[in-house]
Design an enzyme around this catalytic site. Sequence first.
Site, PDB file in Angstrom:
ATOM      1  N   TYR A   1     148.070 -55.113  38.097  1.00 13.19           N
ATOM      2  CA  TYR A   1     148.033 -54.336  39.155  1.00 13.19           C
ATOM      3  C   TYR A   1     146.842 -55.052  40.236  1.00 13.19           C
ATOM      4  O   TYR A   1     145.847 -55.696  39.748  1.00 13.19           O
ATOM      5  CB  TYR A   1     147.185 -53.033  38.896  1.00 13.19           C
TER       6      TYR A   1
ATOM      7  N   LYS B   1     126.618 -36.099  15.833  1.00 17.04           N
ATOM      8  CA  LYS B   1     127.182 -35.175  17.027  1.00 17.04           C
ATOM      9  C   LYS B   1     128.491 -35.986  17.591  1.00 17.04           C
ATOM     10  O   LYS B   1     128.551 -37.242  17.611  1.00 17.04           O
ATOM     11  CB  LYS B   1     126.008 -35.165  18.071  1.00 17.04           C
TER      12      LYS B   1
ATOM     13  N   ARG C   1     114.741 -32.395  29.486  1.00 19.57           N
ATOM     14  CA  ARG C   1     116.249 -32.158  29.245  1.00 19.57           C
ATOM     15  C   ARG C   1     116.484 -31.094  28.560  1.00 19.57           C
ATOM     16  O   ARG C   1     117.056 -29.906  28.867  1.00 19.57           O
ATOM     17  CB  ARG C   1     116.760 -33.474  28.664  1.00 19.57           C
TER      18      ARG C   1
HETATM   19  C1  LIG Z   1     121.608 -38.415  20.118  1.00 19.66           C
HETATM   20  C2  LIG Z   1     120.261 -38.097  19.614  1.00 19.66           C
HETATM   21  C3  LIG Z   1     119.641 -38.591  18.780  1.00 19.66           C
HETATM   22  C4  LIG Z   1     120.153 -39.794  18.018  1.00 19.66           C
HETATM   23  O1  LIG Z   1     120.122 -40.950  19.001  1.00 19.66           O
HETATM   24  P1  LIG Z   1     120.341 -42.442  18.781  1.00 19.66           P
HETATM   25  O2  LIG Z   1     119.699 -43.188  19.855  1.00 19.66           O
HETATM   26  O3  LIG Z   1     121.601 -42.565  18.850  1.00 19.66           O
HETATM   27  O4  LIG Z   1     119.520 -42.838  17.435  1.00 19.66           O
HETATM   28  C5  LIG Z   1     118.515 -38.032  18.262  1.00 19.66           C
HETATM   29  N1  LIG Z   1     118.022 -37.113  18.752  1.00 19.66           N
HETATM   30  C6  LIG Z   1     118.481 -36.424  19.809  1.00 19.66           C
HETATM   31  C7  LIG Z   1     118.001 -35.201  20.326  1.00 19.66           C
HETATM   32  C8  LIG Z   1     119.548 -36.667  20.279  1.00 19.66           C
HETATM   33  O5  LIG Z   1     120.151 -36.210  21.507  1.00 19.66           O
END
Ligand SMILES: *Cc1c(COP(=O)(O)O)cnc(C)c1O
Length: 347
Positions: free
Chosen positions: A242, A33, A128
């Site tokens: 800055y 993703k 979630r």
């Molecule tokens: C992002 C995600 C993962 C991967 O998680 P990592 O901690 O990067 O290995 C797996 N399952 C879901 C539902 C996620 O949102």
Amino acid sequence: MSKATLTIDLQAIADNWRALDRMTKAETAAVVKADSYGLGAARVAKTLAEAGARQFFVALTEEGVALRQALGEGTVINVFSGHMPGDAEAIAGAALTPMINSTEQLLRQFETLPGHAFGIQLDSGMNRLGMEPAEWAALRDIALSQNPRLIMSHLACSDAPDHEMNDAQLRSFSDMTQGVEVPRSLSATGGILLGPEYHFDVTRPGIGLYGGRPFTDARPVVTLDVPVIQTRSVTPGETVGYGNTWRAESTVKIATVAAGYADGLLRAMGNATGTACFQHEGVTLPILGRVSMDLITVDVSALEEVPATLQLLGQSQGVDDLAEWAGTIGYEVLTSLGARYARNYAG
Ligand SMILES: *Cc1c(COP(=O)(O)O)cnc(C)c1O
């Protein structure tokens, strides 16, 4: 060459996938993703498909469509956000497998894409995404009658092995999927490290593939070399950057390098204390003063000769080091890496 160079080691990503795969008896999928955590989903997924990955996860339908174009047929592409309104054509066209999160999504799936592959996401406590236990209990029979390909849930605290939430979610997921014949998936990178009872049939590592915690044995994946634009000496009492946040107490040689917060080098990393560092051949070089949009000022007094580039990410300093300096996590450091770098793929 004035652009900073981001080098992504595809071989290291493949090695990390194999290492995570060896830790379980389950099938190891790959989470790609957000453009593979900013590293380039097409390149990364092709590499992992060659290494043996058969199942990929993306967040959005649009990401899945792009990934299908890169991978062609023959792999499973699962979509965490499920079946969103208006996506039926894209899901069918790219042969995506939406992870259905709610009653609403289940009805949409059955109405618009009867017979099309889907999975189920259950909420085991994170609150979630996914169906709640009561919702699942009501839909379970009808959902199972339509032959889902996968049932999954996600752990909220798997980076903290001793957290009581892990066991609570394991029990909730086990209860909800008792007696179900469908392949099950609970663990991302952190869950793989929690042990076999968390592995089920399919694991879903993301960050571990890309060299980040909690997979501390991962091979580093990214190297970031930033060109030096100019150098100068500052004398006691002079300030740098800055807001005058850093003031010289002795004479110091400063190099100004060509990247900044517009490149995802988080401004929170720079401060008056000089704890965040660049590297050159094993020499640690503190950042002095604030991170600007396109520039960072670095103390290179320790170097006899200033090289053409200084390294921010590499073998001896990784995304989690930067994350600690910026008060964030490796995931955010990776996904922040900007579009302005010259990107190289190695391996
Ligand atoms: C992002 C995600 C993962 C991967 O998680 P990592 O901690 O990067 O290995 C797996 N399952 C879901 C539902 C996620 O949102």
